[in-house]
Design a protein around this motif. Structure first.
Motif, PDB file in Angstrom:
ATOM      1  N   UNK A  11       0.176   1.126  -2.176  1.00 29.12           N
ATOM      2  CA  UNK A  11       0.298  -0.328  -2.292  1.00 29.12           C
ATOM      3  C   UNK A  11      -1.044  -1.036  -2.354  1.00 29.12           C
ATOM      4  N   UNK A  12      -1.003  -2.237  -2.916  1.00 24.98           N
ATOM      5  CA  UNK A  12      -2.141  -3.148  -2.925  1.00 24.98           C
ATOM      6  C   UNK A  12      -1.718  -4.418  -2.204  1.00 24.98           C
ATOM      7  N   UNK A  13      -2.580  -4.912  -1.330  1.00 23.22           N
ATOM      8  CA  UNK A  13      -2.256  -6.162  -0.653  1.00 23.22           C
ATOM      9  C   UNK A  13      -2.921  -6.269   0.688  1.00 23.22           C
ATOM     10  N   UNK A  14      -2.466  -7.247   1.440  1.00 28.59           N
ATOM     11  CA  UNK A  14      -3.025  -7.544   2.763  1.00 28.59           C
ATOM     12  C   UNK A  14      -1.998  -7.191   3.834  1.00 28.59           C
ATOM     13  N   UNK A  15      -2.472  -6.574   4.935  1.00 29.61           N
ATOM     14  CA  UNK A  15      -1.568  -6.235   6.025  1.00 29.61           C
ATOM     15  C   UNK A  15      -2.271  -6.471   7.366  1.00 29.61           C
ATOM     16  N   UNK A  79      -6.107  -1.349  -1.529  1.00 26.74           N
ATOM     17  CA  UNK A  79      -6.230  -1.393  -2.988  1.00 26.74           C
ATOM     18  C   UNK A  79      -5.721  -0.071  -3.542  1.00 26.74           C
ATOM     19  N   UNK A  80      -4.551  -0.095  -4.189  1.00 27.66           N
ATOM     20  CA  UNK A  80      -4.024   1.092  -4.831  1.00 27.66           C
ATOM     21  C   UNK A  80      -4.626   1.274  -6.212  1.00 27.66           C
ATOM     22  N   UNK A  81      -4.969   2.510  -6.554  1.00 24.62           N
ATOM     23  CA  UNK A  81      -5.647   2.791  -7.826  1.00 24.62           C
ATOM     24  C   UNK A  81      -4.997   3.990  -8.517  1.00 24.62           C
ATOM     25  N   UNK A  82      -4.724   3.842  -9.786  1.00 24.98           N
ATOM     26  CA  UNK A  82      -4.188   4.965 -10.553  1.00 24.98           C
ATOM     27  C   UNK A  82      -5.304   5.857 -11.082  1.00 24.98           C
TER      28      UNK A  82
END
Length: 247
Positions: A11-15, A79-82
């Protein structure tokens, strides 16, 4: 892989995470940058432990089983990266300068209303450029395999202020200091003094994140004085421990 959560896409985002909160063991099929712009984050895998304050990020390659733990009130950014801009197939700690920090924060925030199409793609492209330039930091506590080495590491993990010499620790582990020194180099990739300094800094970051005073941290982690601790900490992270959570 029983009991390990599988999320195909990182996932990408804030937690936001409260002190002591965490994310249990899981893995993704894509890569991830893990960054705490506030607080301290530790990441554990079968290969060891990594810890990162606000000027460090942790690279987690695809397929790595890992878990997170927050120390202090933590603003976690993911930050999710392919793609793999670093070419690394193992976890690593990366230096995060001011520009990379702001790029990670901007990219993981919710996009503003009316944001133009392609804006996030352009932001990601610059972020990837900065990641490629980020230097790897030698801040990793590997997991030992040899039972004698593991016993010594466990002793010092429980009490980083333990000042016993390698020879005395070797006696307790039923081996020689020469054998232990070789095991530290061969299995953990560093000398015993280097590993003990890494261990103490690791614990110091966690204590500082919990609001422990600098002088108390110094003594709990084995430094003879607060000034000696401050000097080592500044050389490792580029700022004093008093500024660690006011940046």
């Amino acid at each position: 892989m029983m009991g390990i959560r599988h999320t195909p896409e990182a996932p990408t985002g804030r937690r936001p995470l409260a002190p002591g909160a965490g994310i249990d063991a899981h893995r993704h099929d894509t890569h991830q940058i893990v960054y705490a712009c506030r607080g301290v984050l530790s990441v554990a895998t079968g290969a060891g432990a990594w810890v990162a304050p606000a000027n460090r990020a942790i690279w987690v390659p695809a397929g790595t089983v890992h878990e997170h733990r927050a120390h202090g009130d933590t603003d976690l950014r993911l930050v999710g990266l392919t793609r793999n801009p670093l070419g690394l197939d193992r976890p690593a700690v990366l230096a995060v300068g001011p520009l990379l920090r702001e790029l990670i924060i901007a990219y993981t925030d919710d996009p503003p209303a009316g944001a133009a199409d392609g804006e996030r793609d352009r932001l990601l492209a610059v972020l990837l450029d900065q990641l490629r330039r980020a230097s790897e930091q030698p801040f990793h506590l590997p997991t030992p395999d040899d039972p004698r080495l593991a016993a010594v590491c466990e002793l010092l993990w429980r009490d980083p202020a333990d000042t016993r010499t390698l020879a005395l620790l070797a006696l307790q582990a039923g081996t020689s200091d020469r054998t232990l020194a070789r095991l530290f180099r061969n299995e953990l990739g560093m000398s015993f003094p280097q590993w003990r300094t890494q261990l103490r800094l690791h614990h110091a970051l966690l204590l500082l994140a919990d609001g422990t005073p600098v002088t108390t941290v110094a003594h709990r982690c084995g430094w003879a004085s607060a000034s000696a601790f401050i000097d080592v900490f500044k050389r490792a992270f580029g700022y004093t421990p008093g500024k660690a959570f006011t940046m």
